[in-house]
Design an enzyme around this catalytic site. Structure first.
Site, PDB file in Angstrom:
ATOM      1  N   HIS A  21      10.121  -2.015  -3.856  1.00  0.00           N
ATOM      2  CA  HIS A  21       9.013  -1.250  -3.270  1.00  0.00           C
ATOM      3  C   HIS A  21       8.101  -0.712  -4.372  1.00  0.00           C
ATOM      4  O   HIS A  21       8.522   0.056  -5.224  1.00  0.00           O
ATOM      5  CB  HIS A  21       9.602  -0.094  -2.452  1.00  0.00           C
ATOM      6  N   HIS A  24      -1.289   2.136  -4.258  1.00  0.00           N
ATOM      7  CA  HIS A  24      -0.958   2.664  -2.940  1.00  0.00           C
ATOM      8  C   HIS A  24      -2.022   3.616  -2.409  1.00  0.00           C
ATOM      9  O   HIS A  24      -2.457   3.508  -1.271  1.00  0.00           O
ATOM     10  CB  HIS A  24       0.389   3.385  -2.987  1.00  0.00           C
TER      11      HIS A  24
END
Length: 261
Positions: free
Chosen positions: A16, A58
């Site tokens: 991730h 992100h």
């Protein structure tokens, strides 16, 4: 039929943001570390700069993880490229990640409408259709990606589709339905959190409903060793984690860590 993106022996381990626990999330250094550990699947996020350059980050702004400031959508690439994650590592171009890690497959969260066209173009330019799966927290963005990319692109279910699957899950059979599986343009997997507040999202009924549609189930973001083991015992097809050494160890103990390519 199974999309080539899902051609993998055993449960899929996703790094991730490359393994965000080390503080260098979504950087070439983080992804290189994951690949060196044996990860074949890398999760990342994409935004587009004001001049349409697709970057892996992100947040919508540079402020949290870099020494820069401002919204990515409002800044040209010449400014974003000067920002350093943790004051050390540059924000990478998504196209460069595809080139830097040719053996890796990427799970991509498309974070903003402006990133849709640049993302599809980057996949097309690299002929990376078999190496990429796209998802989004926005059903509208995901639908737009599907329309632009066409049936070659693997996608996960959108939020509206996941909700419908969850609501139907108590009534599904466990036997796969060939008429529903592997239809071009539809999702090839379900990617969901382990829980939503106090409510468990992933349980045997949910897995049964996904299997009925020929869908894999991937769970994010799981950083606890015991919970990783419990989900694997339940039968999930993949886990996304920030703690890449932990997930690697759990899978290796089960004989489920893939041999080096």
């Amino acid at each position: 039929m199974t999309h080539p993106y899902l051609d993998h022996p055993g449960p899929i381990a996703f790094a991730h943001r490359g393994g965000a626990a080390d503080g260098l999330e979504n950087t070439v250094t983080a992804f290189r570390r994951a690949v060196d550990l044996g990860y074949r699947y890398l999760e990342t996020d994409v935004h587009a700069t004001s001049d349409g350059t697709l970057v892996a980050l992100h947040d919508a702004t540079l402020d949290r993880v870099t020494d820069g400031k401002g919204a990515i959508a409002d800044l040209p690439w010449r400014e974003v490229r000067r920002a350093k994650v943790a004051g050390r590592e540059p924000v990478p171009l998504f196209a460069d990640l595809l080139e830097e890690f040719p053996g890796a497959r990427f799970n991509i969260d498309v974070k903003a409408p402006g990133a849709i066209a640049p993302l599809v173009e980057a996949i097309r330019a690299a002929d990376a259709w078999d190496r990429v799966c796209v998802g989004s927290f926005s059903q509208a963005r995901l639908d737009a990606v599907r329309r632009l990319a066409g049936p070659r692109l693997a996608t996960s279910m959108g939020v509206r589709e996941v909700l419908a699957l969850r609501l139907r899950s108590p009534f599904e059979r466990s036997v796969p339905d060939p008429a529903r599986a592997a239809v071009p343009g539809r999702a090839v997997c379900v990617q969901v959190p382990d829980r939503s507040g106090p409510v468990a999202v992933v349980d045997r009924r949910f897995l049964r409903a996904a299997r009925h549609r020929g869908l894999q189930v991937h769970v994010w973001t799981v950083n606890d060793r015991d919970r990783m083991s419990a989900l694997l015992d339940l039968g999930v097809d993949g886990i996304m984690t920030d703690h890449i050494e932990t997930l690697r160890a759990v899978l290796a103990e089960r004989g489920a860590w893939p041999d080096p390519v």
